[in-house]
Design an enzyme around this catalytic site. Structure first.
Site, mmCIF file in Angstrom:
data_model
loop_
_atom_site.group_PDB
_atom_site.id
_atom_site.type_symbol
_atom_site.label_atom_id
_atom_site.label_comp_id
_atom_site.label_asym_id
_atom_site.label_seq_id
_atom_site.Cartn_x
_atom_site.Cartn_y
_atom_site.Cartn_z
ATOM 1 N N ASN A 230 51.172 35.820 50.890
ATOM 2 C CA ASN A 230 52.580 35.754 51.037
ATOM 3 C C ASN A 230 52.769 34.864 52.375
ATOM 4 O OD1 ASN A 230 53.138 37.783 52.875
ATOM 5 N ND2 ASN A 230 52.662 38.886 51.002
ATOM 6 N N ASP A 299 52.157 43.030 45.676
ATOM 7 C CA ASP A 299 52.053 43.888 44.388
ATOM 8 C C ASP A 299 51.144 43.962 43.587
ATOM 9 O OD1 ASP A 299 54.542 45.079 45.641
ATOM 10 O OD2 ASP A 299 55.643 43.252 44.640
HETATM 11 O O1 C5P Z 1 59.207 46.962 46.681
HETATM 12 P P1 C5P Z 1 59.187 45.968 47.753
HETATM 13 O O2 C5P Z 1 57.869 45.426 48.275
HETATM 14 O O3 C5P Z 1 60.217 45.265 47.927
HETATM 15 O O4 C5P Z 1 59.360 47.271 49.145
HETATM 16 C C1 C5P Z 1 59.224 47.060 50.201
HETATM 17 C C2 C5P Z 1 58.662 47.988 51.397
HETATM 18 O O5 C5P Z 1 57.532 48.632 50.461
HETATM 19 C C3 C5P Z 1 57.996 47.579 52.587
HETATM 20 O O6 C5P Z 1 58.288 48.600 53.477
HETATM 21 C C4 C5P Z 1 56.654 47.419 52.130
HETATM 22 O O7 C5P Z 1 55.648 47.665 53.486
HETATM 23 C C5 C5P Z 1 56.281 48.590 51.067
HETATM 24 N N1 C5P Z 1 55.371 48.240 50.060
HETATM 25 C C6 C5P Z 1 54.202 49.140 50.158
HETATM 26 N N2 C5P Z 1 53.048 48.831 49.324
HETATM 27 C C7 C5P Z 1 53.384 48.019 48.205
HETATM 28 C C8 C5P Z 1 54.594 47.228 48.262
HETATM 29 C C9 C5P Z 1 55.490 47.258 49.138
HETATM 30 O O8 C5P Z 1 54.118 49.896 50.969
HETATM 31 N N3 C5P Z 1 52.436 47.721 47.355
#
Ligand code: C5P
Length: 427
Positions: A230, A299
């Site tokens: 990304n 993700d």
């Molecule tokens: O769910 P989302 O990706 O939007 O959430 C963002 C937060 O979750 C950020 O703090 C990111 O570093 C963390 N995150 C994580 N592991 C993932 C996805 C997001 O630690 N697999």
């Protein structure tokens, strides 16, 4: 007189010695040594400062070198000793202005009556007085002299002048002196001076705390030459790491592939994929007080990384389907650690619509203590930009911070995070 309660020292000493000593970790102390018999104690002082985690550069006046050799201080400090203002060779290394900027604290121990008078008069007639003029960092003096010299009105006048300029005095103590007299003028013992130095940093908001920060993107391999990633630049996480270190924390930065220099005094571990990140975070989680997840973690990852480069079929226009599987949610796994192992956990939420609404949902779902929401649909802020504007959200708290540089914002965020951290610890 108990020297720890000397009237010349204006900050109270607090009892929890072990914890306070952590405050010298990573601190940069410029130790000035002037010409008094107490200079022999400066060797022990240098050792003790280093034992408590400080980095020490020693500057000696000519008279100081009559009492103890630069070689001794070089061996004990682990750095070359600085003695001359007009030495082209030394200036080609770390010049006097650089040294003045380098220091977090200038400590002159012993400080003679002559040195204090020269400093009070604003003289810059040797390296040490010049550094004291040039530095923007706090200056502390540990006076050491015969009791008559200490009590002389000329010395007392210099002291008043220096104190009015914000110079701090550590001691002196009262007692028997090297000259055989008894009275005020003894330099404090090295351990007491180290205690006072630690006290100078006690007001930094993250002093003695351990902070882990994740930053940058992850790369999820499709085959040995291709990956999914990304646009995260890592700038926000690196700025936070710098600000947290400046605020006194011991910072571990777990960084994805980014093109950024490690901020000073920050320890860095590099990772590539989300699974690497998960492992690096949990392998280093012991005793972390605060965890800040700024990494843009993918993700999903390809279910398999092909062992060889994937080839297109020359006889077909058919597309390629890659099966993807979920990556672990790293921050949620940190927030779910059992009490006692769980750090204060702060997430970031990059959103393109209903920014605050989605962020609040994530705060709850991932059991975070705080979440920092930013709108990445606006290209003037967010991902690759040097600027950012965010809303900080905690269960009973919400504050918008307007657009500013990521550096300025990082400092504000560190302050807010430390305040919320302290509040939850009190609960
Ligand atoms: O769910 P989302 O990706 O939007 O959430 C963002 C937060 O979750 C950020 O703090 C990111 O570093 C963390 N995150 C994580 N592991 C993932 C996805 C997001 O630690 N697999």
């Amino acid at each position: 007189m108990n020297c720890l309660h000397s009237p010349y020292y204006n900050r109270p000493i607090q009892p929890e010695v072990g914890h306070r000593m952590l405050r010298l970790r990573n601190k940069r102390i410029l130790l000035g040594i002037t010409g008094g018999i107490a200079a022999y104690k400066s060797a022990e002082l240098t050792r003790e400062l280093r034992r408590q985690g400080a980095e020490v550069h020693v500057v000696m006046t000519r008279a100081g070198q009559e009492f103890i050799t630069p070689l001794t201080l070089q061996a004990l400090s682990g750095n070359p000793v600085h003695t001359d203002l007009l030495d082209p060779e030394a200036e080609a290394g770390m010049g006097h202005i650089e040294l003045a900027r380098w220091a977090d604290l200038v400590l002159v121990a012993p400080a003679t009556a002559d040195f204090m008078s020269r400093m009070a008069a604003g003289l810059g007639n040797d390296l040490l007085t010049t550094l004291c003029l040039a530095t923007h960092s706090p200056i502390a003096l540990a006076p050491a002299m015969n009791q008559g010299m200490w009590q002389d009105p000329a010395t007392q006048k210099s002291i008043e002048t220096l104190k009015s300029r914000g110079v701090t005095l550590f001691g002196p103590a009262e007692g028997s002196q090297a000259c055989g007299e008894v009275g005020p003028g003894r330099m404090l013992e090295p351990v007491e001076l180290v205690e006072h130095c630690a006290g100078m940093f006690q007001f930094e908001c993250l002093t003695g705390k351990r902070v882990m920060i994740t930053a940058g993107p992850t790369r999820e391999a499709i085959d040995p030459v291709r990956y999914i990633t990304n646009h995260s630049s890592g700038k926000m996480g690196f700025a936070l790491a710098e600000a947290a270190a400046e605020a006194g924390a011991e910072v571990l930065l777990v960084a994805g592939p980014v093109n950024l220099e490690t901020p000073e005094r920050v320890k860095r571990v590099n990772i590539v994929s989300a699974e690497d990140l998960y492992k690096a975070v949990h392998d280093n989680m012991d005793d972390q007080d605060i965890f800040i997840g700024t990494a843009a973690v993918a993700d999903y990852r390809p279910a398999q990384c092909a062992p060889g480069k994937l080839k297109k079929d020359p006889n077909s226009d058919a597309g390629l389907t890659i099966e993807m599987v979920r990556n672990p949610d790293i921050i949620a796994s940190v927030a779910k650690l059992p009490e006692g192992k769980r750090p204060f956990t702060v997430g970031f939420a990059a959103e393109t619509s209903d920014v605050v609404g989605y962020a609040k949902g994530k705060l709850q779902r991932k059991s975070l203590n705080m979440i920092i929401a930013n709108d990445v649909s606006d290209s003037s802020i967010g991902f690759n930009s040097d600027n950012n504007a965010v809303t900080v959200i905690a269960p009973d708290y919400e504050e918008a911070i307007p657009t500013g540089s990521k550096r300025t914002l990082a400092r504000q965020l560190v302050k807010m995070i430390s305040q919320q951290f302290e509040q939850t610890r009190k609960q």
